[in-house]
Design a protein around this motif. Structure first.
Motif, PDB file in Angstrom:
ATOM      1  N   THR A  65      -4.405  -2.443  -3.013  1.00 23.86           N
ATOM      2  CA  THR A  65      -4.838  -3.277  -1.893  1.00 23.86           C
ATOM      3  C   THR A  65      -4.743  -4.781  -2.108  1.00 23.86           C
ATOM      4  O   THR A  65      -4.418  -5.517  -1.182  1.00 23.86           O
ATOM      5  CB  THR A  65      -6.291  -2.943  -1.502  1.00 23.86           C
ATOM      6  OG1 THR A  65      -7.140  -3.077  -2.651  1.00 23.86           O
ATOM      7  CG2 THR A  65      -6.393  -1.533  -0.937  1.00 23.86           C
ATOM      8  N   ARG A 110     -15.433  -1.734   0.653  1.00 22.03           N
ATOM      9  CA  ARG A 110     -15.527  -1.631   2.106  1.00 22.03           C
ATOM     10  C   ARG A 110     -16.243  -0.370   2.571  1.00 22.03           C
ATOM     11  O   ARG A 110     -17.119  -0.416   3.433  1.00 22.03           O
ATOM     12  CB  ARG A 110     -14.125  -1.705   2.715  1.00 22.03           C
ATOM     13  CG  ARG A 110     -14.112  -1.853   4.210  1.00 22.03           C
ATOM     14  CD  ARG A 110     -12.695  -1.959   4.741  1.00 22.03           C
ATOM     15  NE  ARG A 110     -11.993  -0.678   4.689  1.00 22.03           N
ATOM     16  CZ  ARG A 110     -10.753  -0.482   5.130  1.00 22.03           C
ATOM     17  NH1 ARG A 110     -10.067  -1.516   5.608  1.00 22.03           N
ATOM     18  NH2 ARG A 110     -10.184   0.695   5.061  1.00 22.03           N
ATOM     19  N   GLY A 111     -15.867   0.775   2.036  1.00 19.97           N
ATOM     20  CA  GLY A 111     -16.460   2.027   2.486  1.00 19.97           C
ATOM     21  C   GLY A 111     -17.931   2.154   2.161  1.00 19.97           C
ATOM     22  O   GLY A 111     -18.643   2.935   2.804  1.00 19.97           O
ATOM     23  N   HIS A 163     -11.173  -2.883  -1.095  1.00 16.25           N
ATOM     24  CA  HIS A 163     -10.135  -3.353  -0.181  1.00 16.25           C
ATOM     25  C   HIS A 163      -9.656  -4.762  -0.465  1.00 16.25           C
ATOM     26  O   HIS A 163      -8.567  -5.151  -0.043  1.00 16.25           O
ATOM     27  CB  HIS A 163     -10.670  -3.270   1.256  1.00 16.25           C
ATOM     28  CG  HIS A 163      -9.629  -3.371   2.310  1.00 16.25           C
ATOM     29  ND1 HIS A 163      -9.364  -4.542   2.996  1.00 16.25           N
ATOM     30  CD2 HIS A 163      -8.769  -2.448   2.797  1.00 16.25           C
ATOM     31  CE1 HIS A 163      -8.396  -4.320   3.873  1.00 16.25           C
ATOM     32  NE2 HIS A 163      -8.013  -3.074   3.764  1.00 16.25           N
ATOM     33  N   ASP A 177     -15.723   2.938  -2.844  1.00 16.15           N
ATOM     34  CA  ASP A 177     -15.149   3.678  -1.729  1.00 16.15           C
ATOM     35  C   ASP A 177     -14.258   2.695  -0.959  1.00 16.15           C
ATOM     36  O   ASP A 177     -14.732   1.928  -0.137  1.00 16.15           O
ATOM     37  CB  ASP A 177     -16.241   4.241  -0.817  1.00 16.15           C
ATOM     38  CG  ASP A 177     -15.693   5.026   0.354  1.00 16.15           C
ATOM     39  OD1 ASP A 177     -14.455   5.082   0.513  1.00 16.15           O
ATOM     40  OD2 ASP A 177     -16.491   5.593   1.129  1.00 16.15           O
ATOM     41  N   THR A 178     -12.987   2.686  -1.312  1.00 15.20           N
ATOM     42  CA  THR A 178     -11.992   1.751  -0.766  1.00 15.20           C
ATOM     43  C   THR A 178     -12.277   0.308  -1.189  1.00 15.20           C
ATOM     44  O   THR A 178     -12.749  -0.514  -0.400  1.00 15.20           O
ATOM     45  CB  THR A 178     -11.888   1.830   0.769  1.00 15.20           C
ATOM     46  OG1 THR A 178     -11.816   3.188   1.189  1.00 15.20           O
ATOM     47  CG2 THR A 178     -10.635   1.089   1.253  1.00 15.20           C
ATOM     48  N   SER A 214     -16.021   2.149   6.905  1.00 15.02           N
ATOM     49  CA  SER A 214     -15.372   0.867   7.141  1.00 15.02           C
ATOM     50  C   SER A 214     -15.690   0.292   8.505  1.00 15.02           C
ATOM     51  O   SER A 214     -15.514  -0.907   8.738  1.00 15.02           O
ATOM     52  CB  SER A 214     -13.858   1.018   7.000  1.00 15.02           C
ATOM     53  OG  SER A 214     -13.528   1.410   5.686  1.00 15.02           O
ATOM     54  N   GLN A 263      -2.118   3.540  -3.525  1.00 12.70           N
ATOM     55  CA  GLN A 263      -2.436   2.764  -2.334  1.00 12.70           C
ATOM     56  C   GLN A 263      -3.236   1.507  -2.704  1.00 12.70           C
ATOM     57  O   GLN A 263      -4.372   1.295  -2.292  1.00 12.70           O
ATOM     58  CB  GLN A 263      -3.143   3.617  -1.285  1.00 12.70           C
ATOM     59  CG  GLN A 263      -2.263   4.746  -0.775  1.00 12.70           C
ATOM     60  CD  GLN A 263      -2.801   5.443   0.454  1.00 12.70           C
ATOM     61  OE1 GLN A 263      -3.846   5.078   0.986  1.00 12.70           O
ATOM     62  NE2 GLN A 263      -2.076   6.449   0.919  1.00 12.70           N
ATOM     63  N   TYR A 297      -7.038   2.617  -1.862  1.00 15.57           N
ATOM     64  CA  TYR A 297      -7.464   3.581  -0.853  1.00 15.57           C
ATOM     65  C   TYR A 297      -7.702   4.969  -1.461  1.00 15.57           C
ATOM     66  O   TYR A 297      -8.505   5.751  -0.943  1.00 15.57           O
ATOM     67  CB  TYR A 297      -6.412   3.701   0.243  1.00 15.57           C
ATOM     68  CG  TYR A 297      -6.473   2.606   1.264  1.00 15.57           C
ATOM     69  CD1 TYR A 297      -7.124   2.787   2.475  1.00 15.57           C
ATOM     70  CD2 TYR A 297      -5.873   1.377   1.030  1.00 15.57           C
ATOM     71  CE1 TYR A 297      -7.179   1.783   3.419  1.00 15.57           C
ATOM     72  CE2 TYR A 297      -5.918   0.365   1.969  1.00 15.57           C
ATOM     73  CZ  TYR A 297      -6.561   0.569   3.161  1.00 15.57           C
ATOM     74  OH  TYR A 297      -6.616  -0.425   4.094  1.00 15.57           O
ATOM     75  N   SER A 314     -10.163   4.575  -7.025  1.00 13.11           N
ATOM     76  CA  SER A 314     -11.370   3.782  -6.750  1.00 13.11           C
ATOM     77  C   SER A 314     -11.701   3.002  -8.013  1.00 13.11           C
ATOM     78  O   SER A 314     -12.637   3.332  -8.744  1.00 13.11           O
ATOM     79  CB  SER A 314     -12.533   4.690  -6.347  1.00 13.11           C
ATOM     80  OG  SER A 314     -12.235   5.381  -5.156  1.00 13.11           O
ATOM     81  N   LYS A 322       0.816  -1.212   0.000  1.00 10.81           N
ATOM     82  CA  LYS A 322       0.000   0.000   0.000  1.00 10.81           C
ATOM     83  C   LYS A 322       0.851   1.263   0.000  1.00 10.81           C
ATOM     84  O   LYS A 322       0.472   2.279  -0.582  1.00 10.81           O
ATOM     85  CB  LYS A 322      -0.919  -0.020   1.227  1.00 10.81           C
ATOM     86  CG  LYS A 322      -1.723   1.250   1.442  1.00 10.81           C
ATOM     87  CD  LYS A 322      -2.444   1.211   2.776  1.00 10.81           C
ATOM     88  CE  LYS A 322      -3.088   2.553   3.095  1.00 10.81           C
ATOM     89  NZ  LYS A 322      -3.671   2.565   4.448  1.00 10.81           N
ATOM     90  N   GLU A 371      -5.688  12.429  -0.587  1.00 13.34           N
ATOM     91  CA  GLU A 371      -6.978  12.184  -1.232  1.00 13.34           C
ATOM     92  C   GLU A 371      -7.537  13.514  -1.701  1.00 13.34           C
ATOM     93  O   GLU A 371      -8.180  14.231  -0.954  1.00 13.34           O
ATOM     94  CB  GLU A 371      -7.931  11.488  -0.261  1.00 13.34           C
ATOM     95  CG  GLU A 371      -7.454  10.099   0.127  1.00 13.34           C
ATOM     96  CD  GLU A 371      -8.521   9.302   0.833  1.00 13.34           C
ATOM     97  OE1 GLU A 371      -9.712   9.498   0.511  1.00 13.34           O
ATOM     98  OE2 GLU A 371      -8.171   8.484   1.698  1.00 13.34           O
TER      99      GLU A 371
END
Length: 341
Positions: A165, A228-229, A213, A210-211, A270, A163, A181, A184, A115, A149
């Motif tokens: 994942t 995840r988000g 992951h 949104d993330t 999250s 970042q 992260y 997207s 990451k 971000e």
């Protein structure tokens, strides 16, 4: 760490969830199974995987070097099936910055996502670097430092990651990369590393993330993304066409405790119960489609199981997966023997 295990069942027919009672998942705890040399230590373990020989690979945020803030923290080590230390792979590798995941492909190649460096590295079974995706920021560049971000989000660039994942493979050997992260999107490259395409953008609509992951691919080459988000799993075909989404709405056990700080009455993002941190799809034949969800580390030390599927008929047969696969959701610290690995 002490684990509290709670079992729940979510049966999804036409992707709608209903709760029911299910027996607790049985497991055996083996303290100190992995034996590190006297001068090596695990950091926060972010990934674990196993190859065809039963060897165990652990990617942890250890081997910390650099300043007190923003130091590199990534170390990949291998053990045999009895937990005996075999070797460290990639000592002081240029790509090491902040460990995230490790996975093993069908050829026993070792894949890691970092990451911090925005890089994916493929090692041969012998431990030599054979492929690199992405590029680490250069130390000599003006402004080199942690990524921000930006608002609005910067457009992603083909071949570069922000970042990153996780990775997964389809039956043809194509690699899917969840990125990440800050970006997207999902990227796709072929078995030779040639960039094919990417899809996704920030947001909460179908095809937005949104993330993202974690990522997994089933034997039909459907791609599952742990968004995840957004508190959901999105399912796509291999070309990025949105097929469906899965949400898991299960209340937190009343006696579950956060690992850090106090409980919150209004968790979000999250921290929301049911937000998927990782996905595992096991090979057939499996009668049940199920998903254990692990919230630990940053947010809570509780573990519980949830089941979902696009079920067939009703009543007892509704527990059977229509494609014969078991789907697992856990925080990224797990080994997953997927259909294509």
């Amino acid at each position: 760490m002490r684990w509290l295990v709670f079992a729940f069942l979510v049966a999804a027919c036409s992707l709608s969830a209903q709760t029911s009672v299910v027996p607790e998942i049985q497991y055996r705890s083996v303290p100190d199974f992995l034996h590190m040399p006297a001068d090596l230590y695990f950091g926060e373990v972010s990934g674990v995987a196993m190859n065809s020989k039963g060897h165990i690979f652990v990617f942890s945020r250890g081997n910390t070097t650099g300043p007190a803030y923003g130091a590199a923290a990534a170390q990949l080590v291998e053990f045999d099936s009895d937990g005996k230390f075999l070797r460290e792979i990639g000592h002081n590798l240029y790509a090491w910055s902040y460990a995230h995941t490790v996975k093993i492909d069908p050829q026993d190649n070792i894949w890691v996502t970092d990451k911090g460096s925005d890089v994916i590295v493929r090692f041969t079974p012998e431990g030599r670097v054979s492929m690199v995706f992405g590029r680490k920021q250069e130390a000599s560049d003006d402004g080199t430092g942690p990524l921000k971000e930006a608002q609005p989000a910067l457009p992603p660039e083909d071949g570069l990651f922000r970042q990153v994942t996780d990775v997964a493979w389809d039956s043809a050997g194509n690699t899917y990369i969840s990125d990440g992260y800050i970006n997207s999107r999902i990227a796709k490259v072929d078995k030779d590393g040639t960039w094919l395409k990417s899809w996704g953008e920030p947001g909460d609509k179908p095809g937005q993330f949104d993330t993202p992951h974690s990522i997994a691919v089933d034997a039909q080459d459907n791609v599952y993304v742990a968004d995840r988000g957004n508190h959901r799993i999105q399912v796509f075909d291999g070309n990025g066409k949105f097929l469906r989404q899965i949400t898991i709405d299960v209340p937190v056990p009343p006696d579950a405790r956060p690992a850090i700080g106090n409980k919150t009455d209004h968790p979000s993002g999250s921290r929301t119960p049911g937000s998927p941190w990782a996905i595992c799809i096991t090979p057939p034949p499996i009668r049940y489609c199920s998903a254990p969800m692990l919230f630990q580390g940053e947010y809570t030390s509780s573990v519980w199981r949830e089941r979902f599927s696009a079920c067939s008929a009703s009543q007892e047969s509704s527990w059977a997966s229509s494609d014969g696969f078991t789907r697992w959701l856990v925080h990224r610290r797990m080994n997953c023997m997927s259909p294509n690995s």
